[in-house]
Design an enzyme around this catalytic site. Structure first.
Site, PDB file in Angstrom:
ATOM      1  CE1 TYR A 112     -67.150  -4.807  14.929  1.00 25.98           C
ATOM      2  CE2 TYR A 112     -68.465  -6.553  13.936  1.00 25.98           C
ATOM      3  CZ  TYR A 112     -67.404  -5.677  13.875  1.00 25.98           C
ATOM      4  OH  TYR A 112     -66.599  -5.663  12.775  1.00 25.98           O
ATOM      5  CE1 TYR A 151     -69.974  -9.037  10.854  1.00 28.75           C
ATOM      6  CE2 TYR A 151     -67.810  -9.118  11.860  1.00 28.75           C
ATOM      7  CZ  TYR A 151     -68.746  -8.460  11.100  1.00 28.75           C
ATOM      8  OH  TYR A 151     -68.452  -7.232  10.577  1.00 28.75           O
ATOM      9  NE  ARG A 161     -67.332  -8.377   5.662  1.00 30.29           N
ATOM     10  CZ  ARG A 161     -66.516  -7.355   5.965  1.00 30.29           C
ATOM     11  NH1 ARG A 161     -66.846  -6.507   6.885  1.00 30.29           N
ATOM     12  NH2 ARG A 161     -65.374  -7.191   5.342  1.00 30.29           N
ATOM     13  CG  HIS A 164     -63.309  -7.058   9.412  1.00 28.17           C
ATOM     14  ND1 HIS A 164     -64.271  -8.041   9.310  1.00 28.17           N
ATOM     15  CD2 HIS A 164     -63.960  -5.967   9.882  1.00 28.17           C
ATOM     16  CE1 HIS A 164     -65.442  -7.559   9.684  1.00 28.17           C
ATOM     17  NE2 HIS A 164     -65.281  -6.299  10.050  1.00 28.17           N
ATOM     18  CG  HIS A 166     -64.199  -1.801  11.301  1.00 23.62           C
ATOM     19  ND1 HIS A 166     -64.861  -1.566  10.115  1.00 23.62           N
ATOM     20  CD2 HIS A 166     -64.772  -2.915  11.831  1.00 23.62           C
ATOM     21  CE1 HIS A 166     -65.804  -2.489   9.945  1.00 23.62           C
ATOM     22  NE2 HIS A 166     -65.768  -3.319  10.966  1.00 23.62           N
TER      23      HIS A 166
END
Lengths: 249, 191
Positions: A112, A151, A161, A164, A166
Site C-alpha cells: 500500500y 501481502y 492476506r 482484495h 476495499h
C-alpha cells in the site's frame, strides 16, 4: 451480543479471536437496538454523490475510476489490468443510482502507498491505490485497476492476506453505510484468512467477485463482476409524522 | 422483487487513509454556515486503555435549524446552503481526533416526540470487523432527559454518550472520547 440489526447469518461477530486485533477492540457490552428515526433514514450519501457529480461534470476526467492512470504520471501502473463492475442494490433488489463508491487497495506487489505499510515490496511510482466512482442510473459502477497482490501481516505465523479491494459505500441512508472487501475467485489464501473467515460460511461467497468474460475486453483487461447489496431503512416513520403534524394544525 | 442477501462488512484495515481521507473532511463549516460554532474532540481507546491510532470517526448531523440535507427530510425547516452535515476524521498516534462543526437543532423522533440535539457517529478501525454505531449528545442540554433514545440506554451507561462542554480561548469544545471495550465502554447501537 449482536442485536437484530446485525443478522448473524450475514454479519461477522465483533469478537473473532483468530483475528487478534478484535480481542481488544470488540465491544463487550450488548449492543442496543435503535429505532430508525429521521437521523437514521437520512444520511450523507445523496449530498456527497451530488457534490462529486458536480465536480465530475466540471472536470475533464470521468470520476476517478481508473486506478491504472490516476497517479497522473502519464505512465500506467504495473500489474494485471482488470475491470471491476457490478450493481449496487437494496435488499429488495432495487438498483441504487448515483451512489458513491470509494475504493483502496495494495499495488500488484502487495504494497500500500501508506506510511505504516512496512512490507518489503516495491512501491509503484505510477500507482496511487485509491479512487472513487458513482453508480449510473441503473445502479451500475465500473472501475479499472490492477489486480492487487497478496501481502504478509503480523496476525499469526506466515499470515498472508488474500488479494482484495476495499470498498466503501454510503447508500441512501445512515443505515445503509457499508465498508467491505472484495476478493478474487480461486484464491487459495481465502480459507486461511481470519478476516475473510470471520464472515459466516454461507455469506462468504458474497464477498468474492466472479470472473466475467463478457466484461473482459479483448486485448485490454480481464473482467470481474461484484454486486453489492446494502441494508435499507425500515418503513419510514416520517410520513406518519407529517400527517400527524398536518392533523394537529 | 427477489429479496437479496446483504453484502457482509469487513474491517476498514489500517491502510484506509488514501481511500477515505484523500483530503481533510473534519471542518464542516464555512464562514457562512449558520449556528453555534463548536469543536468536537476526543480520543479513541481500546480495551487496555491504549489509544487507537488507526480509527476513523464519521459524523452525520442536522443543521442549526434541525434539518437534514436529505430527500427524506421533507419538513419546512430551512436548509443551510453552507452546511452538508457530514464529517470524517482520522485519529493520530494519541488516538486523538477533532471536528469543527455547529450545534445541530432538534429533530423529530416520531409523530409526537422530539429528540435532543445529537450527532450520529460511526467508528471504523483495524480490528473492527464491522463499523460501530453510536451517537453524541451534549452534556449541557436540558432536553437530554426526555430524549427517547437516551431513555432506552441503561442509566449508568448514558454518560458515555454525553460530550463534555469545555471552553478554551473563548471557543466551545465538546470532549467526546470513544471507549471501544472495557471500563466506561461507549454505548453502541444496532440499526
Amino acid at each position: 451480543m449482536d442485536g437484530p440489526g446485525r443478522d448473524p447469518s450475514t454479519f461477522p461477530p465483533y469478537l473473532y479471536e483468530a483475528y487478534r486485533a478484535t480481542t481488544r477492540r470488540a465491544p463487550k457490552q450488548p449492543l442496543i437496538p435503535l429505532p430508525h428515526t429521521l437521523s437514521e433514514i437520512t444520511g450523507p450519501g445523496p449530498a456527497l454523490s451530488g457534490a462529486l457529480h458536480q465536480t465530475v461534470q466540471g472536470a475533464a476526467s470521468a470520476e476517478d475510476s481508473d486506478l491504472t492512470t490516476n497517479m497522473g504520471t502519464g505512465t500506467e501502473a504495473m500489474g494485471e489490468r482488470i475491470i471491476v463492475t457490478g450493481r449496487v442494490l437494496d435488499e429488495g433488489g432495487t438498483p441504487l443510482p448515483n451512489t458513491l463508491i470509494e475504493i483502496w487497495q495494495a499495488n500488484a506487489a502487495g504494497r500500500y502507498r501508506h506510511r505504516v505499510d512496512q512490507h518489503h515490496a516495491p512501491l509503484d511510482p505510477n500507482f496511487l491505490g485509491y479512487g472513487r466512482c458513482l453508480t449510473n442510473k441503473d445502479g451500475v459502477y465500473r472501475l479499472i485497476t490492477i489486480r492487487p497482490g497478496a501481502y504478509p501481516w503480523q496476525n499469526h505465523p506466515n499470515a498472508w492476506r488474500p488479494a482484495h479491494i476495499h470498498f466503501s459505500l454510503f447508500g441512501s441512508s445512515w443505515v445503509s453505510r457499508l465498508v467491505t472487501q472484495m476478493y478474487f475467485p480461486g484464491d487459495p489464501l481465502q480459507p486461511l484468512d481470519p478476516i475473510f473467515n470471520s464472515v459466516p460460511a454461507a455469506a462468504r461467497a458474497r464477498l468474492i467477485a466472479q470472473y466475467a468474460h463478457d466484461v473482459t475486453q479483448d486485448g485490454y483487461a480481464l473482467g470481474f463482476r461484484f454486486d453489492i447489496v446494502l441494508h435499507g431503512p425500515n418503513a419510514t416513520p416520517f410520513e406518519p409524522y407529517e400527517t400527524a403534524q398536518r392533523a394537529t394544525r | 422483487m427477489t429479496r437479496r442477501d446483504l453484502t457482509p462488512p469487513q474491517t476498514v484495515g489500517p491502510f484506509f487513509h488514501g481511500g477515505l481521507l484523500p483530503e481533510a473532511m473534519n471542518v464542516l463549516v464555512t464562514g457562512e454556515t449558520a449556528g453555534e460554532r463548536i469543536r468536537i474532540e476526543g480520543c479513541v481507546y481500546d480495551g487496555d486503555g491504549a489509544p487507537v491510532s488507526d480509527a476513523l470517526v464519521e459524523i452525520w448531523q442536522a443543521n442549526a435549524a434541525g434539518r437534514y440535507r436529505h430527500p427524506a427530510d421533507r419538513r419546512s425547516a430551512p436548509l443551510d446552503p453552507a452546511f452538508t452535515g457530514f464529517g470524517r476524521a482520522g485519529t493520530d498516534e494519541r488516538g486523538f481526533y477533532w471536528l469543527e462543526t455547529i450545534k445541530p437543532g432538534r429533530v423529530p423522533f416520531d409523530a409526537t416526540r422530539t429528540q435532543a440535539p445529537h450527532l450520529n457517529v460511526f467508528v471504523f478501525a483495524r480490528g473492527l470487523l464491522d463499523h460501530l454505531r453510536t451517537r453524541l449528545y451534549f452534556d449541557d442540554e436540558r432536553t437530554n432527559t426526555d430524549d427517547p433514545v437516551l431513555r432506552v440506554v441503561p442509566q449508568p451507561r448514558r454518560p458515555t454518550l454525553l460530550a463534555k462542554h469545555q471552553t478554551a480561548g473563548g471557543r466551545v469544545i465538546y470532549r467526546y472520547d470513544v471507549v471501544l471495550q472495557g471500563d466506561g465502554e461507549t454505548v453502541f447501537f444496532t440499526l
